[in-house]
Design a protein around this motif. Sequence first.
Motif, PDB file in Angstrom:
ATOM      1  N   GLU A  77       0.869  -1.196   0.048  1.00  0.00           N
ATOM      2  CA  GLU A  77      -0.004   0.007  -0.082  1.00  0.00           C
ATOM      3  C   GLU A  77       0.621   1.511  -0.044  1.00  0.00           C
ATOM      4  OE1 GLU A  77      -2.675  -0.384   3.701  1.00  0.00           O
ATOM      5  OE2 GLU A  77      -3.906  -1.840   2.416  1.00  0.00           O
ATOM      6  N   CYS A  78       2.168   1.176   0.212  1.00  0.00           N
ATOM      7  CA  CYS A  78       3.104   2.311   0.073  1.00  0.00           C
ATOM      8  C   CYS A  78       3.258   2.963  -1.373  1.00  0.00           C
ATOM      9  CB  CYS A  78       4.371   1.906   0.541  1.00  0.00           C
ATOM     10  SG  CYS A  78       5.686   3.260   0.703  1.00  0.00           S
ATOM     11  N   SER A  79       2.858   4.222  -1.326  1.00  0.00           N
ATOM     12  CA  SER A  79       2.630   4.985  -2.567  1.00  0.00           C
ATOM     13  C   SER A  79       3.919   5.252  -3.407  1.00  0.00           C
ATOM     14  CB  SER A  79       2.111   6.351  -2.095  1.00  0.00           C
ATOM     15  OG  SER A  79       2.685   7.016  -1.567  1.00  0.00           O
ATOM     16  N   ILE A  80       4.970   5.305  -2.331  1.00  0.00           N
ATOM     17  CA  ILE A  80       6.575   5.595  -2.921  1.00  0.00           C
ATOM     18  C   ILE A  80       6.944   4.431  -3.591  1.00  0.00           C
ATOM     19  CG2 ILE A  80       7.079   7.500  -1.292  1.00  0.00           C
ATOM     20  CD1 ILE A  80       8.567   5.424   0.144  1.00  0.00           C
ATOM     21  N   LEU A  81       6.382   3.248  -3.540  1.00  0.00           N
ATOM     22  CA  LEU A  81       7.098   2.039  -3.925  1.00  0.00           C
ATOM     23  C   LEU A  81       6.284   1.530  -5.351  1.00  0.00           C
ATOM     24  CD1 LEU A  81       7.695  -0.184  -0.945  1.00  0.00           C
ATOM     25  CD2 LEU A  81       9.194   0.994  -2.230  1.00  0.00           C
ATOM     26  N   MET A  82       5.165   2.365  -5.614  1.00  0.00           N
ATOM     27  CA  MET A  82       4.306   2.284  -6.998  1.00  0.00           C
ATOM     28  C   MET A  82       5.062   2.773  -7.936  1.00  0.00           C
ATOM     29  SD  MET A  82       0.446   2.666  -5.179  1.00  0.00           S
ATOM     30  CE  MET A  82      -0.128   1.820  -3.744  1.00  0.00           C
ATOM     31  N   SER A  83       6.281   2.682  -8.238  1.00  0.00           N
ATOM     32  CA  SER A  83       6.936   3.185  -9.293  1.00  0.00           C
ATOM     33  C   SER A  83       8.300   2.138  -9.659  1.00  0.00           C
ATOM     34  CB  SER A  83       7.668   4.446  -8.803  1.00  0.00           C
ATOM     35  OG  SER A  83       8.560   4.362  -7.828  1.00  0.00           O
ATOM     36  N   GLY A  84       8.808   2.335 -10.679  1.00  0.00           N
ATOM     37  CA  GLY A  84      10.021   1.773 -11.061  1.00  0.00           C
ATOM     38  C   GLY A  84      11.022   1.419  -9.804  1.00  0.00           C
ATOM     39  N   GLU A  85      10.997   2.267  -8.757  1.00  0.00           N
ATOM     40  CA  GLU A  85      12.045   2.244  -7.779  1.00  0.00           C
ATOM     41  C   GLU A  85      11.797   0.996  -7.201  1.00  0.00           C
ATOM     42  OE1 GLU A  85      14.549   4.729  -6.967  1.00  0.00           O
ATOM     43  OE2 GLU A  85      13.847   5.095  -8.978  1.00  0.00           O
ATOM     44  N   ALA A  86      10.747   0.411  -7.096  1.00  0.00           N
ATOM     45  CA  ALA A  86      10.681  -0.935  -6.142  1.00  0.00           C
ATOM     46  C   ALA A  86      11.107  -2.197  -6.994  1.00  0.00           C
ATOM     47  CB  ALA A  86       9.099  -1.297  -6.021  1.00  0.00           C
ATOM     48  N   LEU A  87      11.562  -1.881  -8.288  1.00  0.00           N
ATOM     49  CA  LEU A  87      12.288  -3.069  -9.036  1.00  0.00           C
ATOM     50  C   LEU A  87      13.734  -2.893  -9.097  1.00  0.00           C
ATOM     51  CD1 LEU A  87      10.101  -2.522 -12.304  1.00  0.00           C
ATOM     52  CD2 LEU A  87       9.676  -4.145 -10.559  1.00  0.00           C
ATOM     53  N   ARG A  88      14.045  -1.939  -8.387  1.00  0.00           N
ATOM     54  CA  ARG A  88      15.762  -1.810  -8.169  1.00  0.00           C
ATOM     55  C   ARG A  88      16.190  -2.439  -6.947  1.00  0.00           C
ATOM     56  NH1 ARG A  88      18.254   2.562 -10.514  1.00  0.00           N
ATOM     57  NH2 ARG A  88      19.463   2.814  -8.736  1.00  0.00           N
ATOM     58  N   ASP A  89      17.106  -3.463  -7.031  1.00  0.00           N
ATOM     59  CA  ASP A  89      17.590  -4.218  -5.967  1.00  0.00           C
ATOM     60  C   ASP A  89      18.285  -3.409  -4.709  1.00  0.00           C
ATOM     61  OD1 ASP A  89      16.625  -6.755  -6.921  1.00  0.00           O
ATOM     62  OD2 ASP A  89      18.728  -7.310  -7.670  1.00  0.00           O
ATOM     63  N   ASP A  90      19.035  -2.326  -5.349  1.00  0.00           N
ATOM     64  CA  ASP A  90      19.720  -1.398  -4.338  1.00  0.00           C
ATOM     65  C   ASP A  90      18.864  -0.793  -3.389  1.00  0.00           C
ATOM     66  OD1 ASP A  90      18.831   0.148  -6.431  1.00  0.00           O
ATOM     67  OD2 ASP A  90      20.842   1.388  -6.566  1.00  0.00           O
ATOM     68  N   VAL A  91      17.540  -0.481  -3.764  1.00  0.00           N
ATOM     69  CA  VAL A  91      16.478   0.304  -2.963  1.00  0.00           C
ATOM     70  C   VAL A  91      16.416  -0.762  -1.872  1.00  0.00           C
ATOM     71  CG1 VAL A  91      14.001   0.655  -2.853  1.00  0.00           C
ATOM     72  CG2 VAL A  91      15.453   1.597  -4.792  1.00  0.00           C
ATOM     73  N   TRP A  92      16.277  -2.122  -2.106  1.00  0.00           N
ATOM     74  CA  TRP A  92      15.697  -3.025  -1.120  1.00  0.00           C
ATOM     75  C   TRP A  92      16.996  -3.583  -0.096  1.00  0.00           C
ATOM     76  CZ3 TRP A  92      10.902  -3.437  -0.221  1.00  0.00           C
ATOM     77  CH2 TRP A  92       9.922  -3.060  -1.441  1.00  0.00           C
ATOM     78  N   ALA A  93      18.267  -3.353  -0.672  1.00  0.00           N
ATOM     79  CA  ALA A  93      19.523  -3.464  -0.083  1.00  0.00           C
ATOM     80  C   ALA A  93      19.585  -2.372   0.989  1.00  0.00           C
ATOM     81  CB  ALA A  93      20.464  -3.747  -0.868  1.00  0.00           C
TER      82      ALA A  93
END
Length: 237
Positions: A77-93
């Motif tokens: 439900e997080c709006s800031i993850l409703m973008s291509g950023e969520a597909l980047r491994d470094d974001v999750w790291a």
Amino acid sequence: MAEDLCESYSTAAAKGFLASHSSLGGFAASGGLRDPNSFEALADRLREIAVKCNMPSPPGTTAKAMFDRDAAIVLGECSILMSGEALRDDVWAYLATVLLPDVVRWRFGKAPAERFSGGVRNTFQRLWMRAWALDLGEGNLERWTLLRGLSEDAHVAIFERPSVGGNAILAKACAMEWLRVSQEIGRSAMEEVMRRAIKVLRLKHQVIDISVLSEEEVRENVREAFALAVSDLTATK
């Protein structure tokens, strides 16, 4: 960082480390408007869920399941993850290693590196993938029924196999069929049924590109795979 610090991380140590290394919170401009606090606010919500699940006490099976379920919903439900950023491994790291290493260690004990680095086994990326694929749509009163209903074994069977978990239509179809079949034969028998059904689907995927089939065709393939799995399991008893 994970090698040096995860063995002794507490919440206070995690926050203190970030405060004393302000450069870890920076990133190069890439267009748009920067909100320096949004990701930290997300981290705070995830840590609150862990605390409600009795962090820092070692989590049992129930606490782990509750955390995974509730954290996945927050991420979905997080709006800031409703973008291509969520597909980047470094974001999750970054989320796991810099902002929430205490939660990672609580959830996975000694926490191997793969729980910190990006990828399908990252502590939080794996949960976001579940929410992304099993989301029944904003405004739907049963939006998270599939995510809540599956066992941990079922989630792992779907989402640690990119050919299945990376296709939202296929993942939803597997989840729906798992819930349907589990009501007929009981949840205790579903681990073996799921293992066999996923094997059939992966083999079929080598011959038929499931990603180009219609939604109904995908569901039919999934129904056939589960029916075969149940039949095989019954025959071996």
